[in-house]
Motif scaffolding. Structure first.
Motif, PDB file in Angstrom:
ATOM      1  N   TYR B 669      -8.271  -1.988  14.175  1.00 29.40           N
ATOM      2  CA  TYR B 669      -9.918  -3.201  12.841  1.00 29.40           C
ATOM      3  C   TYR B 669      -8.982  -3.591  12.415  1.00 29.40           C
ATOM      4  CZ  TYR B 669     -13.576  -2.737  16.373  1.00 29.40           C
ATOM      5  OH  TYR B 669     -14.104  -3.138  17.848  1.00 29.40           O
ATOM      6  N   VAL B 670      -8.850  -4.790  11.142  1.00 31.18           N
ATOM      7  CA  VAL B 670      -8.103  -5.721  10.263  1.00 31.18           C
ATOM      8  C   VAL B 670      -9.096  -5.991   9.896  1.00 31.18           C
ATOM      9  CG1 VAL B 670      -7.550  -7.510  11.475  1.00 31.18           C
ATOM     10  CG2 VAL B 670      -6.791  -6.900   9.164  1.00 31.18           C
ATOM     11  N   VAL B 671     -10.201  -5.986   8.140  1.00 28.68           N
ATOM     12  CA  VAL B 671     -11.419  -5.733   7.533  1.00 28.68           C
ATOM     13  C   VAL B 671     -11.031  -6.883   6.542  1.00 28.68           C
ATOM     14  CG1 VAL B 671     -13.339  -5.213   6.748  1.00 28.68           C
ATOM     15  CG2 VAL B 671     -12.888  -4.804   8.760  1.00 28.68           C
ATOM     16  N   ALA B 672     -11.899  -8.262   6.089  1.00 27.43           N
ATOM     17  CA  ALA B 672     -11.700  -8.838   5.256  1.00 27.43           C
ATOM     18  C   ALA B 672     -12.405  -8.666   4.046  1.00 27.43           C
ATOM     19  CB  ALA B 672     -11.148 -10.068   4.928  1.00 27.43           C
ATOM     20  N   THR B 673     -12.875  -9.007   2.646  1.00 27.32           N
ATOM     21  CA  THR B 673     -13.268  -8.418   1.701  1.00 27.32           C
ATOM     22  C   THR B 673     -13.472  -9.641   0.707  1.00 27.32           C
ATOM     23  OG1 THR B 673     -15.867  -6.916   0.808  1.00 27.32           O
ATOM     24  CG2 THR B 673     -13.075  -6.082   1.443  1.00 27.32           C
ATOM     25  N   ARG B 674     -14.312  -9.218   0.102  1.00 30.42           N
ATOM     26  CA  ARG B 674     -14.090  -9.809  -1.725  1.00 30.42           C
ATOM     27  C   ARG B 674     -14.794  -9.232  -2.440  1.00 30.42           C
ATOM     28  NH1 ARG B 674     -12.935 -14.327  -3.494  1.00 30.42           N
ATOM     29  NH2 ARG B 674     -13.721 -14.174  -5.834  1.00 30.42           N
ATOM     30  N   ALA B 675     -14.012  -8.621  -4.402  1.00 31.49           N
ATOM     31  CA  ALA B 675     -14.598  -8.100  -4.498  1.00 31.49           C
ATOM     32  C   ALA B 675     -14.193  -8.297  -6.076  1.00 31.49           C
ATOM     33  CB  ALA B 675     -13.102  -7.087  -4.808  1.00 31.49           C
ATOM     34  N   GLU B 676     -15.369  -8.191  -6.782  1.00 31.87           N
ATOM     35  CA  GLU B 676     -15.815 -10.315  -8.024  1.00 31.87           C
ATOM     36  C   GLU B 676     -14.587  -9.648  -9.175  1.00 31.87           C
ATOM     37  OE1 GLU B 676     -16.420 -12.515  -7.836  1.00 31.87           O
ATOM     38  OE2 GLU B 676     -17.670 -11.722  -5.814  1.00 31.87           O
ATOM     39  N   THR B 677     -14.007  -7.914  -9.315  1.00 36.28           N
ATOM     40  CA  THR B 677     -13.445  -7.945 -10.415  1.00 36.28           C
ATOM     41  C   THR B 677     -12.454  -6.842 -10.066  1.00 36.28           C
ATOM     42  OG1 THR B 677     -14.588  -6.231 -10.581  1.00 36.28           O
ATOM     43  CG2 THR B 677     -15.489  -7.858 -11.713  1.00 36.28           C
ATOM     44  N   PRO B 678     -11.383  -6.340 -10.672  1.00 30.43           N
ATOM     45  CA  PRO B 678     -10.083  -5.746 -10.225  1.00 30.43           C
ATOM     46  C   PRO B 678     -10.935  -4.828 -10.675  1.00 30.43           C
ATOM     47  CG  PRO B 678      -9.832  -7.623 -12.137  1.00 30.43           C
ATOM     48  CD  PRO B 678     -10.968  -7.296 -12.078  1.00 30.43           C
ATOM     49  N   ALA B 679     -12.042  -4.285 -11.272  1.00 23.11           N
ATOM     50  CA  ALA B 679     -12.470  -2.880 -11.388  1.00 23.11           C
ATOM     51  C   ALA B 679     -13.078  -2.361  -9.658  1.00 23.11           C
ATOM     52  CB  ALA B 679     -13.835  -2.604 -12.522  1.00 23.11           C
ATOM     53  N   ASP B 680     -13.970  -3.973  -9.313  1.00 23.85           N
ATOM     54  CA  ASP B 680     -14.424  -3.523  -8.160  1.00 23.85           C
ATOM     55  C   ASP B 680     -14.085  -3.217  -7.459  1.00 23.85           C
ATOM     56  OD1 ASP B 680     -17.305  -3.684  -9.218  1.00 23.85           O
ATOM     57  OD2 ASP B 680     -17.295  -5.977  -9.141  1.00 23.85           O
ATOM     58  N   SER B 681     -13.058  -3.757  -7.166  1.00 22.10           N
ATOM     59  CA  SER B 681     -11.548  -4.134  -6.478  1.00 22.10           C
ATOM     60  C   SER B 681     -11.398  -2.281  -5.683  1.00 22.10           C
ATOM     61  CB  SER B 681     -10.512  -4.796  -6.465  1.00 22.10           C
ATOM     62  OG  SER B 681      -9.366  -4.606  -5.215  1.00 22.10           O
ATOM     63  N   ALA B 682     -10.307  -1.511  -7.311  1.00 18.81           N
ATOM     64  CA  ALA B 682      -9.758  -0.568  -7.246  1.00 18.81           C
ATOM     65  C   ALA B 682     -10.996   0.911  -6.922  1.00 18.81           C
ATOM     66  CB  ALA B 682      -9.687  -0.090  -8.497  1.00 18.81           C
ATOM     67  N   ARG B 683     -12.751   0.282  -7.265  1.00 18.99           N
ATOM     68  CA  ARG B 683     -13.497   1.696  -6.685  1.00 18.99           C
ATOM     69  C   ARG B 683     -13.682   1.625  -5.901  1.00 18.99           C
ATOM     70  NH1 ARG B 683     -17.317  -0.560  -9.622  1.00 18.99           N
ATOM     71  NH2 ARG B 683     -18.433  -1.199  -7.962  1.00 18.99           N
ATOM     72  N   LEU B 684     -13.605   0.426  -4.685  1.00 16.41           N
ATOM     73  CA  LEU B 684     -13.746   0.320  -3.146  1.00 16.41           C
ATOM     74  C   LEU B 684     -12.319   0.866  -2.518  1.00 16.41           C
ATOM     75  CD1 LEU B 684     -15.694  -1.170  -1.444  1.00 16.41           C
ATOM     76  CD2 LEU B 684     -14.371  -3.254  -1.485  1.00 16.41           C
TER      77      LEU B 684
END
Lengths: 233, 842
Positions: B669-684
């Motif tokens: 699978y490939v999954v697309a999502t959205r992280a609101e901030t760079p910190a959110d993205s890194a944590r995820l």
């Protein structure tokens, strides 16, 4: 030396022909001197320019030193000027980037001469500027500049010397001294002299006087003729 | 002749410094040509000298799938020594940096690669530890500094931990620019399996390197076996091919920069012509006197021609010296973009070419104003009003114009890779100059007609300077406008491309993509997303497949067919297709009808194909294809053609299958999502990678950062070249102001005599130069916006970005530069004692 027959010059001015010289004729022998006088706009300078080969006539013939210059190309006329003609201008017309000596040498150099500037130095001595030979025009007074111009005019031993208001930019004393110098040197070298002037005193020193008005000769006076000869009424 | 030389030397006495400045107008153009030409020679020589080091081997064979036994046997039959590399993208975790993660290009190596050139690391012993098969890794130097990693620190790849033993400094065959796309990590091949990263669906590149005996003719070998390589779907690179590719790239880049340099030269030559025009006008009295004293027309002309030629020679020689100096500074600028080291030497043929081009162009442009000297009448000596004889048109002038056009065409066609490109360049140059010159004339006209009569005096006088006789408006707008145009176009193109990716203004789009998710990992991943509060924007199953046949012909047949125009990559590649019942937001059917569902028993599956691929493969509605879905044949028919907006960060596909056809096939699978901030993205990302180590992530910020990095590198080089044009414009500006200095001085003295204050005079200059700068900036920016819109529309297929801040900055900068140059070049004009000048006039 100089023969002018029915000389006419017409310019186009604002699209319409304007004749500034109409059928002027005269001739000068070697050693003669001629003053051309007349009010501003009478055609004096145009006549001088045509006689010296600076411009081409619209009609008529100019023969200078045996060569008909009216039909020559500009380069041929330049050769004639270099070989036979000397000039003195009202505003001196020295080349500002050349020293006094270099200015005097130019006509010789144009002939391909290169070497020690004995002749030019001698002429500068003759006009009393031997000590100023390395000065630039801007470092010389008006009278001095005109004397350099006179030395330049004689350096190629011209057969005929054309002077355009030679004292027009000089004060009284300087003009007087300059006039003496022109006539002295002209006598020494036996050249024919044609000068344009407003100065009637200067004009009277010539053996012949042509008075122009509206492009036509209205008076042709010779020193040996006591009466004024009116060419046109 | 000696008179001409002597007179030329003497006549130039008072103006030599000024003439030298005029000559500087062409210095930068020549410098650019010399620097680029000579540097290209260095590059070509480096390619020749380090030929084998470019590839690191005699032959490199690559494949998108693991080698089949047949392919392996074929490669073994080639003989020679082999080395292997497996490369793919994955996530690295830095446990000592708080568990931060980063997408990297992992290279697992086996064997003595590189066979030629050096694998350089810091410290030096790292490659031997890799070769020994220890659990060690060599990291890209930038990656180490970015994450504060030191030698001896651990990193985690999949389920294994490796010790960092060195930083990569250089490896043959790749430029450091590769690292900008994805930083590299090297590990031993023998340690790859234990990482657990090579799952089904991983996008892997398998490479085999060969070293043959010195006498082997590798070109001949691969030529003879070309058909066999195609059959086995293997690609290959030889030293000769790599050399040709690089040589061609260098020729293209050389051509591009040479043409940019030529613009600077051309502009400079116009500056020279304009300055000489003023110079000649100031010399008319001298020419007339020379004519009176017996100099012929050509002799007087020659006096000034010699000065013009000397001026060109000085400019060209100084340009050549500067060019060589610039050449020295180029290698550090482009070091990271080159896959080899460059030794410095001066290419004398490049120097001669640059100097020659400078001399010829300068000579032709100087001729234009000089020709009028031939026509100066000696009458001017006794009557200043008798101007040169311009009554009739001068045929020589037209001959010179024709010669200039020819020279420009010859140079452009000679430099350009193709003659059409050369002619296109000449056309673009003519249009730019035409538009700028036309606008400048319009500005002049407006200045005359539209100045309010009740405006303050300094304004009216400053504006009047733009249209009075002998004004320099056209030249200055041309010089400054062209420079502005080039630099701003570059900046806007960059903004357009970044904006295109960023999807400006849309804060709902996905910006983080997870891929390589195995079938059994999709549930846990969704859970992590939910826990972290990230919305699942799109999810697509991916099934890998290869093409078997196309419209009844097998792929092998088409590949063997020399006359086939279908690109080989479309036939050889592994297709990663998806299935779903509806179209996504990034898709639009442009032909046929999308079928969203079929029964599992359907014999021929109706699929949707992407427009560009359909065009490449010459496929239309109703055409049939046969796929090999991991060993199972599947017949398909083109039911619809879709347009796909690839630049959106969402899973997009070439082939879209309906529901019901592929569900049973092995998939990931490939999954697309959205992280609101760079910190959110890194944590995820950290959460996902620590739970599911083989899953990789890429976020929009990383793509933007990568692209920005590439742009920065290229832009430095391109702007460096564009700067030549800008600085030439400034020199032309200074030259033009200095050439009109005498006239300015006279006017300033007259105004001061009439009671103008120093302050008023300076304000008049400020008004004039500010308007000039503003007009040049606005015209240059307007052209740049136009060029960017055209580029965006025809090349990038998007709308051009306007970047108002960039434009405002450019306008302010151009005004400031114009004002500073104008005031500096005119300094002293308002301070001259009036009497000194008036005395000189008499």
């Amino acid at each position: 030396m100089l023969n002018v027959e029915r000389l006419t010059k017409t310019y186009l001015s604002a699209g319409a022909p304007l004749t500034v010289l109409k059928e002027v004729s005269f001739s000068l022998s070697a050693g003669d001197s001629l003053a051309i006088v007349g009010p501003s706009g009478s055609g004096k300078t145009t006549l001088l320019g045509l006689c010296a080969g600076l411009d081409r006539p619209s009609a008529g013939v100019v023969t200078l030193a045996g060569e008909e210059i009216g039909r020559m190309s500009e380069d041929e006329r330049a050769r004639v000027r270099n070989e036979h003609v000397g000039f003195v201008f009202q505003n001196f017309q020295l080349i500002p980037t050349l020293t006094a000596l270099e200015n005097v040498q130019v006509p010789l150099e144009l002939r391909g001469w290169s070497g020690r500037a004995t002749e030019a130095e001698g002429l500068l001595e003759r006009v009393g500027l031997g000590a100023r030979r390395d000065h630039y025009p801007v470092q010389l007074s008006g009278g001095e500049q005109q004397r350099v111009a006179l030395a330049r005019a004689f350096v190629n031993s011209p057969k005929i010397l054309f002077c355009d208001e030679p004292t027009g930019n000089l004060d009284g004393d300087t003009a007087h001294a300059m006039t003496d110098l022109i006539f002295e040197m002209n006598r020494e070298r036996g050249a024919t002299l044609v000068l344009v002037t407003h100065d009637i005193e200067l004009a009277r020193q010539c053996r012949r006087l042509l008075r122009l008005k509206a492009g036509m000769v209205v008076e042709d006076l010779r020193a040996d003729e006591p009466e004024t000869k009116a060419v046109h009424p | 002749m000696s008179f001409v030389l002597r007179m030329a030397w003497r006549d130039s006495r008072a103006a030599r410094r000024r003439l030298a400045l005029y000559s500087f107008s062409i210095v930068l153009g020549v410098a650019a040509l010399v620097a680029i030409g000579s540097f290209s020679a260095n590059l070509n020589s480096a390619i020749e000298g380090q030929a084998k080091g470019l590839l690191g081997a005699d032959l490199a064979v690559h494949s998108r799938v693991a080698l089949t036994p047949e392919a392996k046997a074929f490669l073994d039959s080639l003989g020679g020594e082999q080395a292997r590399e497996v490369a793919f993208s994955t996530m690295v975790v830095f446990p000592d940096s708080g568990g931060r993660t980063r997408l990297v290009s992992l290279r697992a190596m086996e064997g003595a690669y590189p066979f030629y050139g050096e694998f350089l690391t810091n410290p030096a012993g790292a490659p031997s530890r890799l070769a020994a098969g220890e659990a060690v890794a060599v990291l890209e130097e930038t990656l180490m500094s970015q994450f504060g990693v030191k030698v001896g620190d651990p990193i985690r790849l999949g389920t294994s931990t490796f010790t960092v033993v060195g930083a990569l400094r250089n490896i043959p065959g790749e430029s450091a620019a590769v690292a900008m796309l994805s930083p590299r990590i090297f590990i031993p091949y023998s340690r790859l399996a234990e990482t657990g990263l090579l799952g089904p669906g991983s996008l892997v590149r398998y490479k085999t390197y060969f070293k043959f005996a010195a006498a082997t003719d590798v070109e001949r070998l691969v030529e003879d076996l070309r058909g066999r390589f195609r059959e086995l779907r293997l690609g290959f690179d030889t030293v000769e091919e790599r050399k040709n590719e690089l040589g061609q790239s260098i020729r293209n880049v050389d051509a591009f920069f040479s043409l940019v340099g030529f613009v600077a030269l051309f502009l400079g030559a116009i500056g020279v012509a304009s300055a000489i025009h003023v110079y000649v006008r100031q010399r008319i009295a001298t020419v007339a006197v020379l004519r009176c004293l017996g100099a012929g027309a050509w002799k007087s002309f020659s006096v000034y021609l010699v000065q013009g030629l000397l001026l060109g020679l000085v400019g060209a020689v100084v340009g050549a010296v500067l060019g060589v100096a610039i050449q020295v500074s180029l290698p550090p600028l482009v070091k990271d973009l080159l896959p080899f080291d460059v030794d410095f030497f001066i290419s004398w043929s490049a120097v001669l070419r640059g100097v020659g081009a400078g001399l010829v162009i300068c000579f032709l442009f100087t001729l234009l104003p000089l020709l009028s000297i031939r026509r100066v009448s000696p009458l001017v000596a006794i009557r200043a009003s008798a101007a040169e004889e311009t009554g009739s048109r001068d045929p020589l002038r037209w001959a010179v114009f024709a010669a200039i056009a020819m020279a420009v065409i010859v140079f452009s066609v000679w430099q350009a890779p193709r003659w059409q490109v050369g002619l296109g360049f000449v056309g673009a140059l003519a249009v730019s100059f035409g538009v700028l010159a036309g606008l400048a004339r319009g500005v002049s006209w407006c200045a005359r007609c539209l100045v309010p009569q009740n405006a303050p005096y300094v304004w009216r006088q400053g504006i009047a300077n733009l249209h009075r006789p002998n004004n320099r408006t056209v030249l200055l707008l041309l010089a400054l406008g062209l420079g502005t145009f080039l630099v701003v176009t570059l900046a806007l193109t960059r903004a357009t491309l970044l904006a295109q990716i960023q999807g400006v203004g849309d804060n709902q789009r996905p910006n983080l993509l997870f891929f390589d998710i195995q079938d059994d990992q999709i549930g846990p991943l969704q859970k992590i997303l939910h826990q972290e509060g990230a919305e699942l924007k799109a999810q697509a199953p991916i099934v890998t497949m290869r093409l078997r046949s196309l419209k009844g012909r097998t792929v092998e047949q088409i590949l063997k067919d020399e006359g086939s125009r279908i690109p080989a990559w479309t036939l050889r590649r592994e297709y990663r297709s998806t299935y779903r019942g509806t179209l996504s937001a990034t898709e639009k059917v442009i032909a046929g009808e999308f079928v969203g569902k079929v029964s599992p028993e359907a014999a021929v599956i109706p699929i949707s194909i992407e427009r560009g691929l359909a065009k490449d493969m010459q496929l239309g509605l109703g055409d049939t294809l046969e796929f090999d879905v991991q060993g199972v044949p599947m017949a398909a028919r083109i039911a619809s053609i879709r347009e796909v907006e690839w630049r959106r960060m969402e899973p997009n596909f070439f082939m879209l299958f309906p529901e019901g056809a592929l569900e049973a096939a092995p998939k990931f699978y490939v999954v697309a999502t959205r992280a609101e901030t760079p910190a959110d993205s890194a944590r995820l990302q950290q959460a996902v990678v620590s739970a599911l180590p083989n899953v990789s992530a890429i976020d929009l910020a990383l793509i933007l950062q990568t692209l920005d990095g590439i742009f920065s590198k290229i832009q430095v080089v391109v702007q460096f070249m564009a700067l030549f044009t800008v600085v030439t414009g400034v020199i032309v500006l200074a030259g033009a102001i200095l050439s009109g200095r005498h006239q300015r001085l006279r006017e300033s003295v007259l105004l001061r005599t009439l009671g103008a204050s120093r302050r008023q005079l300076i304000r008049i200059q400020v008004v004039e130069y500010t308007i000039l700068g503003a007009l040049a900036a606005v015209v240059g920016c307007a052209l740049a916006v136009g060029a960017n819109a055209l580029l965006a529309h025809f090349v990038f297929e998007t709308a051009g970005a306007l970047a108002p801040l960039t434009l405002a900055g450019a306008v302010a900068a151009v005004i400031a530069v114009t004002l500073a140059t104008g005031l500096l070049s005119s300094r002293g004009v308002v301070d001259h004692p009036p009497l000194e000048v008036l005395r000189q006039e008499t």
